[in-house]
Design an enzyme around this catalytic site. Structure first.
Site, PDB file in Angstrom:
ATOM      1  N   LYS A   6       0.837  -1.205   0.000  1.00 33.92           N
ATOM      2  CA  LYS A   6       0.000   0.000   0.000  1.00 33.92           C
ATOM      3  C   LYS A   6       0.882   1.269   0.000  1.00 33.92           C
ATOM      4  O   LYS A   6       2.093   1.189   0.224  1.00 33.92           O
ATOM      5  CB  LYS A   6      -0.927  -0.043   1.213  1.00 33.92           C
ATOM      6  CG  LYS A   6      -1.916  -1.228   1.189  1.00 33.92           C
ATOM      7  CD  LYS A   6      -2.867  -1.164   2.375  1.00 33.92           C
ATOM      8  CE  LYS A   6      -3.832  -2.346   2.386  1.00 33.92           C
ATOM      9  NZ  LYS A   6      -4.830  -2.228   3.489  1.00 33.92           N
ATOM     10  N   TYR A  22     -12.236  -2.313  -3.563  1.00 36.24           N
ATOM     11  CA  TYR A  22     -12.771  -2.411  -2.196  1.00 36.24           C
ATOM     12  C   TYR A  22     -14.304  -2.371  -2.167  1.00 36.24           C
ATOM     13  O   TYR A  22     -14.877  -2.001  -1.149  1.00 36.24           O
ATOM     14  CB  TYR A  22     -12.208  -1.282  -1.337  1.00 36.24           C
ATOM     15  CG  TYR A  22     -10.811  -1.530  -0.816  1.00 36.24           C
ATOM     16  CD1 TYR A  22     -10.495  -2.698  -0.117  1.00 36.24           C
ATOM     17  CD2 TYR A  22      -9.797  -0.581  -0.987  1.00 36.24           C
ATOM     18  CE1 TYR A  22      -9.217  -2.926   0.380  1.00 36.24           C
ATOM     19  CE2 TYR A  22      -8.512  -0.798  -0.489  1.00 36.24           C
ATOM     20  CZ  TYR A  22      -8.233  -1.977   0.199  1.00 36.24           C
ATOM     21  OH  TYR A  22      -6.973  -2.193   0.698  1.00 36.24           O
ATOM     22  N   ASN A  36      -2.053  -0.293   6.997  1.00 33.12           N
ATOM     23  CA  ASN A  36      -1.474  -1.571   7.440  1.00 33.12           C
ATOM     24  C   ASN A  36      -0.600  -2.228   6.372  1.00 33.12           C
ATOM     25  O   ASN A  36      -0.531  -3.437   6.257  1.00 33.12           O
ATOM     26  CB  ASN A  36      -2.574  -2.498   7.961  1.00 33.12           C
ATOM     27  CG  ASN A  36      -3.630  -2.806   6.914  1.00 33.12           C
ATOM     28  OD1 ASN A  36      -3.497  -2.387   5.761  1.00 33.12           O
ATOM     29  ND2 ASN A  36      -4.648  -3.554   7.289  1.00 33.12           N
ATOM     30  N   HIS A  59      -1.848  -5.423   1.193  1.00 35.03           N
ATOM     31  CA  HIS A  59      -3.129  -6.092   0.906  1.00 35.03           C
ATOM     32  C   HIS A  59      -2.844  -7.488   0.373  1.00 35.03           C
ATOM     33  O   HIS A  59      -1.899  -7.679  -0.382  1.00 35.03           O
ATOM     34  CB  HIS A  59      -3.897  -5.309  -0.180  1.00 35.03           C
ATOM     35  CG  HIS A  59      -5.018  -6.117  -0.772  1.00 35.03           C
ATOM     36  ND1 HIS A  59      -6.257  -6.199  -0.180  1.00 35.03           N
ATOM     37  CD2 HIS A  59      -5.068  -6.929  -1.879  1.00 35.03           C
ATOM     38  CE1 HIS A  59      -7.023  -7.015  -0.903  1.00 35.03           C
ATOM     39  NE2 HIS A  59      -6.327  -7.456  -1.939  1.00 35.03           N
ATOM     40  N   GLU A  70      -9.150  -9.993  -8.452  1.00 33.05           N
ATOM     41  CA  GLU A  70      -8.186  -8.906  -8.248  1.00 33.05           C
ATOM     42  C   GLU A  70      -7.035  -8.978  -9.253  1.00 33.05           C
ATOM     43  O   GLU A  70      -6.556  -7.942  -9.723  1.00 33.05           O
ATOM     44  CB  GLU A  70      -7.682  -8.942  -6.800  1.00 33.05           C
ATOM     45  CG  GLU A  70      -8.797  -8.545  -5.825  1.00 33.05           C
ATOM     46  CD  GLU A  70      -8.478  -8.786  -4.356  1.00 33.05           C
ATOM     47  OE1 GLU A  70      -7.346  -9.209  -4.025  1.00 33.05           O
ATOM     48  OE2 GLU A  70      -9.380  -8.552  -3.520  1.00 33.05           O
TER      49      GLU A  70
HETATM   50  P1  IDP Z   1      -7.820  -7.248   4.957  1.00 29.05           P
HETATM   51  O1  IDP Z   1      -6.986  -6.161   4.294  1.00 29.05           O
HETATM   52  O2  IDP Z   1      -7.081  -7.859   6.115  1.00 29.05           O
HETATM   53  O3  IDP Z   1      -8.350  -8.264   3.984  1.00 29.05           O
HETATM   54  P2  IDP Z   1     -10.491  -6.081   4.967  1.00 29.05           P
HETATM   55  O4  IDP Z   1     -11.555  -6.394   5.951  1.00 29.05           O
HETATM   56  O5  IDP Z   1     -10.630  -6.603   3.579  1.00 29.05           O
HETATM   57  O6  IDP Z   1      -9.085  -6.517   5.617  1.00 29.05           O
HETATM   58  O7  IDP Z   1     -10.363  -4.489   4.925  1.00 29.05           O
HETATM   59  C1  IDP Z   1      -9.624  -3.865   3.909  1.00 29.05           C
HETATM   60  C2  IDP Z   1      -8.791  -2.758   4.514  1.00 29.05           C
HETATM   61  O8  IDP Z   1      -9.660  -1.784   5.087  1.00 29.05           O
HETATM   62  C3  IDP Z   1      -7.889  -3.204   5.678  1.00 29.05           C
HETATM   63  O9  IDP Z   1      -6.669  -3.759   5.248  1.00 29.05           O
HETATM   64  C4  IDP Z   1      -7.698  -1.923   6.426  1.00 29.05           C
HETATM   65  O10 IDP Z   1      -6.636  -1.137   5.898  1.00 29.05           O
HETATM   66  C5  IDP Z   1      -9.005  -1.186   6.201  1.00 29.05           C
HETATM   67  N1  IDP Z   1      -9.860  -1.329   7.384  1.00 29.05           N
HETATM   68  C6  IDP Z   1     -10.481  -2.453   7.813  1.00 29.05           C
HETATM   69  N2  IDP Z   1     -11.172  -2.215   8.946  1.00 29.05           N
HETATM   70  C7  IDP Z   1     -10.979  -0.900   9.233  1.00 29.05           C
HETATM   71  C8  IDP Z   1     -11.437  -0.046  10.280  1.00 29.05           C
HETATM   72  O11 IDP Z   1     -12.177  -0.440  11.182  1.00 29.05           O
HETATM   73  N3  IDP Z   1     -11.012   1.269  10.216  1.00 29.05           N
HETATM   74  C9  IDP Z   1     -10.196   1.735   9.226  1.00 29.05           C
HETATM   75  N4  IDP Z   1      -9.745   0.955   8.240  1.00 29.05           N
HETATM   76  C10 IDP Z   1     -10.127  -0.332   8.236  1.00 29.05           C
HETATM   77 MG    MG Z   2      -9.615  -7.950   2.379  1.00 28.81          MG
END
Ligand code: IDP
Ligand code: MG
Length: 132
Positions: free
Chosen positions: A9, A49, A112, A115, A126
């Site tokens: 990212k 997303y 984080n 992805h 994807e």
């Molecule tokens: P993942 O990346 O572990 O698959 P997902 O549920 O697909 O997680 O969510 C996509 C991205 O959305 C996450 O990697 C994170 O950066 C962001 N995200 C998920 N939950 C939250 C939240 O509660 N607050 C802010 N960002 C979030």
């Molecule tokens: Mg995800």
């Protein structure tokens, strides 16, 4: 053998972590089959997303992922989706185990670092979306 889509990212690219993150996947045993430094436009990010488009953080998520270049990859290996997810670690870096990428390099769920696809069908979707 299967394939997964992984993307460093904008925070990971900006912090100069692309090489280290690619190395983690190579050391684990993955083969890099395609890769590019690119920048997602808003439309592509919203499609990527779209499963999260009802969440309160969706706008912030799209702002963030389009804020700078990303490093997109296709990785191949045994059980690629599951192995990549376990190396990446929990979504929230606070819960990610040290030794995982998010556990070692991230501190905040909204930035984080990386992805990874979460299922066979999303990996295919994807890969097709980002590497037409
Ligand atoms: P993942 O990346 O572990 O698959 P997902 O549920 O697909 O997680 O969510 C996509 C991205 O959305 C996450 O990697 C994170 O950066 C962001 N995200 C998920 N939950 C939250 C939240 O509660 N607050 C802010 N960002 C979030
Ligand atoms: Mg995800």
């Amino acid at each position: 053998m299967s394939r997964t889509f992984v993307m460093v990212k904008p925070d990971g690219v900006e912090r100069g972590l692309v090489g280290r993150i690619v190395a983690r996947f190579e050391e684990k045993g993955f083969t890099l089959v395609d890769a590019k430094l690119t920048r997602l436009d808003r439309k592509l990010a919203e499609i990527h997303y779209e499963h999260l488009n009802t969440k309160p953080f969706f706008g912030e998520l799209v702002d963030f992922i389009t804020s700078g270049p990303v490093f997109a990859m296709v990785l191949e290996g045994k059980d690629a989706i599951q192995n990549a997810r376990s190396l990446i670690g929990a979504t929230n870096p606070t819960e990610a185990t040290p030794g995982t990428i998010r556990g070692d390099y991230a501190i905040d769920v909204s930035s984080n670092i990386v992805h990874g696809s979460d299922s066979d069908e999303n990996a295919e979707r994807e890969i097709n979306l980002h590497f037409q």
